[in-house]
Design a protein around this motif. Structure first.
Motif, PDB file in Angstrom:
ATOM      1  N   TRP A  47       0.837  -1.192   0.108  1.00 55.95           N
ATOM      2  CA  TRP A  47      -0.100   0.006   0.145  1.00 55.95           C
ATOM      3  C   TRP A  47       1.040   1.392  -0.128  1.00 55.95           C
ATOM      4  CZ3 TRP A  47      -4.366  -1.011   4.178  1.00 55.95           C
ATOM      5  CH2 TRP A  47      -4.977  -2.222   3.692  1.00 55.95           C
ATOM      6  N   LEU A  48       2.120   1.086   0.578  1.00 56.38           N
ATOM      7  CA  LEU A  48       2.939   2.441   0.425  1.00 56.38           C
ATOM      8  C   LEU A  48       3.310   3.061  -0.899  1.00 56.38           C
ATOM      9  CD1 LEU A  48       5.533   0.860   2.991  1.00 56.38           C
ATOM     10  CD2 LEU A  48       4.044   2.749   3.544  1.00 56.38           C
ATOM     11  N   GLN A  49       3.289   2.274  -1.957  1.00 57.50           N
ATOM     12  CA  GLN A  49       3.299   2.870  -3.164  1.00 57.50           C
ATOM     13  C   GLN A  49       2.061   3.774  -3.505  1.00 57.50           C
ATOM     14  OE1 GLN A  49       3.462  -0.379  -5.604  1.00 57.50           O
ATOM     15  NE2 GLN A  49       5.387  -1.399  -4.787  1.00 57.50           N
ATOM     16  N   ARG A  50       0.916   3.469  -3.205  1.00 54.60           N
ATOM     17  CA  ARG A  50      -0.224   4.378  -3.233  1.00 54.60           C
ATOM     18  C   ARG A  50      -0.366   5.377  -2.304  1.00 54.60           C
ATOM     19  NH1 ARG A  50      -1.825  -0.920  -4.187  1.00 54.60           N
ATOM     20  NH2 ARG A  50      -3.305  -1.317  -2.467  1.00 54.60           N
ATOM     21  N   TYR A  51      -0.246   5.088  -1.017  1.00 55.78           N
ATOM     22  CA  TYR A  51      -0.489   5.993  -0.069  1.00 55.78           C
ATOM     23  C   TYR A  51       0.985   6.476   0.621  1.00 55.78           C
ATOM     24  CZ  TYR A  51      -4.715   3.517  -0.819  1.00 55.78           C
ATOM     25  OH  TYR A  51      -5.534   3.047  -1.537  1.00 55.78           O
ATOM     26  N   PRO A  52       1.571   7.592   0.224  1.00 60.08           N
ATOM     27  CA  PRO A  52       3.105   7.823   0.747  1.00 60.08           C
ATOM     28  C   PRO A  52       2.744   8.354   2.024  1.00 60.08           C
ATOM     29  CG  PRO A  52       2.190   9.477  -0.929  1.00 60.08           C
ATOM     30  CD  PRO A  52       1.223   8.392  -1.012  1.00 60.08           C
ATOM     31  N   ASN A  53       1.481   8.760   2.602  1.00 64.53           N
ATOM     32  CA  ASN A  53       1.422   9.380   4.113  1.00 64.53           C
ATOM     33  C   ASN A  53       1.542   8.227   5.196  1.00 64.53           C
ATOM     34  OD1 ASN A  53      -0.996   8.817   2.535  1.00 64.53           O
ATOM     35  ND2 ASN A  53      -2.151   9.993   4.206  1.00 64.53           N
ATOM     36  N   LEU A  54       1.357   6.840   4.381  1.00 74.76           N
ATOM     37  CA  LEU A  54       1.208   5.736   5.331  1.00 74.76           C
ATOM     38  C   LEU A  54       2.438   5.233   6.070  1.00 74.76           C
ATOM     39  CD1 LEU A  54      -0.815   3.248   6.407  1.00 74.76           C
ATOM     40  CD2 LEU A  54      -0.098   2.245   4.342  1.00 74.76           C
ATOM     41  N   ILE A  55       2.485   4.980   7.419  1.00 74.87           N
ATOM     42  CA  ILE A  55       3.612   4.292   8.258  1.00 74.87           C
ATOM     43  C   ILE A  55       3.172   3.157   8.790  1.00 74.87           C
ATOM     44  CG2 ILE A  55       5.375   4.537  10.039  1.00 74.87           C
ATOM     45  CD1 ILE A  55       5.179   7.486   9.953  1.00 74.87           C
ATOM     46  N   ILE A  56       3.693   1.904   8.511  1.00 73.72           N
ATOM     47  CA  ILE A  56       3.364   0.524   8.941  1.00 73.72           C
ATOM     48  C   ILE A  56       4.546   0.389  10.178  1.00 73.72           C
ATOM     49  CG2 ILE A  56       3.123  -1.643   8.554  1.00 73.72           C
ATOM     50  CD1 ILE A  56       2.543  -1.009   5.417  1.00 73.72           C
ATOM     51  N   THR A  57       4.105  -0.097  11.458  1.00 71.26           N
ATOM     52  CA  THR A  57       4.883  -0.435  12.540  1.00 71.26           C
ATOM     53  C   THR A  57       4.758  -1.720  12.764  1.00 71.26           C
ATOM     54  OG1 THR A  57       3.314   0.401  14.186  1.00 71.26           O
ATOM     55  CG2 THR A  57       5.113   1.913  13.375  1.00 71.26           C
TER      56      THR A  57
END
Length: 373
Positions: free
Chosen positions: A221-231
């Motif tokens: 999803w990071l490719q589509r949502y650059p404001n996303l952080i996954i921890t």
């Protein structure tokens, strides 16, 4: 005026309203207090299998290096994570557990005048991290007890709290302490609607315990949502809670900001080699997942026989409703040499959270519950 009050006056004002995080009671503390032996701890969502043999061997081989500072950049662990997850190494931020990463995110993106959104009954560190930097928390009501996904995140309610002051949204999936889980399609639809200048933190500390048919690789999803952080963390399914190591995956520009703020050498040398070894041990994760699945079923069946309601869980724990005497039952369980977790601090005073243990440990817990209720 007392000295204590003078020191409080010196502190950053929002800190005065904070209370220290209360971890699950350690085994040795209960031994000191009650003089008990053969204590079972089902309080802190730890992996009952202990560390894998591969991890123990890696630690043993690295003991001679503990007089030296660790690799502050975590080159080899980042390389292993990069290969495992299919992301670039410059998208990874390492932390002293995922708690550390969550705190770094708050220090980078929150401050006085900014707002953070998270759900009722969600991980307490969101509240601590938000208040410690002087930001304002906007807490969305969770789903009601009689609704589908009771006690889980109400994404529609969270969306309604978004304002021009919103800087960060925390979402735990699965959530601690409720164990509730959001379907991937529903979650992505929510993220898609969030303005790109708002950071969305997807806390996946328990993702390895999910049934494989439910797993979606959110790093894509990071490719589509650059404001996303996954921890994520190595403390739960990987069995490394005592070594404190977690990580975040994000857009390289976000990772760069996080790495500017994180403390140098925030991950110790034994944690680095242990995590790298654990990451390669798929058989251990499969065994942990299967043990957890069986344990959840064992506990749920036991609770039902005792006529106790509980929240179905996608994690490695279950929160069960024992009524208004939950604090008393918790204390009585301690005298039976069983440690569980009271969660009144999450505004769930009737509930106790029980971590999944080995089959024999789960049985001891169920027997003790039957005795004290």
């Amino acid at each position: 005026m007392s000295i204590k009050n003078n020191f409080c006056d010196l502190a950053f004002e929002p800190i005065n309203g904070l209370f220290p995080y209360q971890p699950g009671k350690p085994i040795d503390e209960l031994q000191r207090e009650l003089g008990l032996d053969n204590i079972i701890k089902l309080a802190s969502n730890e992996n009952p299998l202990g560390p894998s043999e591969r991890v123990k061997k890696a630690i043993q081989n690295s003991l001679n290096d503990i007089s030296m500072y660790p690799d502050g950049n975590g080159f080899y662990l980042k390389k292993a994570l990069s290969e495992k997850l299919g992301v670039n190494a410059d998208m990874i931020t390492l932390g002293n557990g995922s708690n550390d990463v969550l705190d770094v995110i708050a220090r980078v993106f929150l401050s006085m005048g900014r707002e953070c959104i998270y759900s009722e009954y969600s991980f307490v560190v969101y509240s601590i991290a938000t208040q410690s930097v002087g930001a304002t928390a906007r807490v969305a009501k969770a789903r009601l007890p009689d609704e589908l996904d009771a006690y889980g995140h109400d994404l529609e309610a969270m969306g309604k709290l978004v304002s021009e002051k919103t800087s960060v949204i925390f979402i735990a999936n699965p959530n601690n302490p409720t164990g509730t889980w959001i379907e991937p399609d529903q979650l992505e639809q929510f993220i898609k609607k969030i303005p790109k200048h708002i950071i969305v933190v997807l806390d996946e500390a328990y993702c390895e315990y999910l049934e494989q048919q439910n797993v979606v690789d959110t790093t894509r999803w990071l490719q589509r949502y650059p404001n996303l952080i996954i921890t994520r963390t190595f403390s739960k399914a990987y069995g490394l809670a005592g070594l404190r190591i977690g990580y975040a995956v994000s857009h390289p520009d976000i990772a760069d900001l996080l790495n500017r703020v994180r403390h140098p050498f925030n991950v110790n040398s034994l944690g680095l080699v242990a995590a790298e070894a654990a990451l390669q041990d798929d058989a251990y994760i499969d065994k942990s997942r299967e043990l957890n699945k069986q344990g959840l079923q064992q506990l749920a069946s036991g609770f039902e026989k005792l006529a106790l309601s509980y929240i179905p869980s996608a994690g490695n724990f279950i929160s069960l409703n024992v009524g208004e005497k939950a604090a008393d039952i918790y204390t009585k369980l301690l005298h039976e040499a069983v440690i569980v977790r009271p969660i009144a601090g999450y505004n769930m005073p009737d509930y106790l959270r029980v971590s999944v243990g080995l089959a024999e440990e789960n049985e001891v817990l169920l027997s003790a519950l039957k005795k004290v209720i």
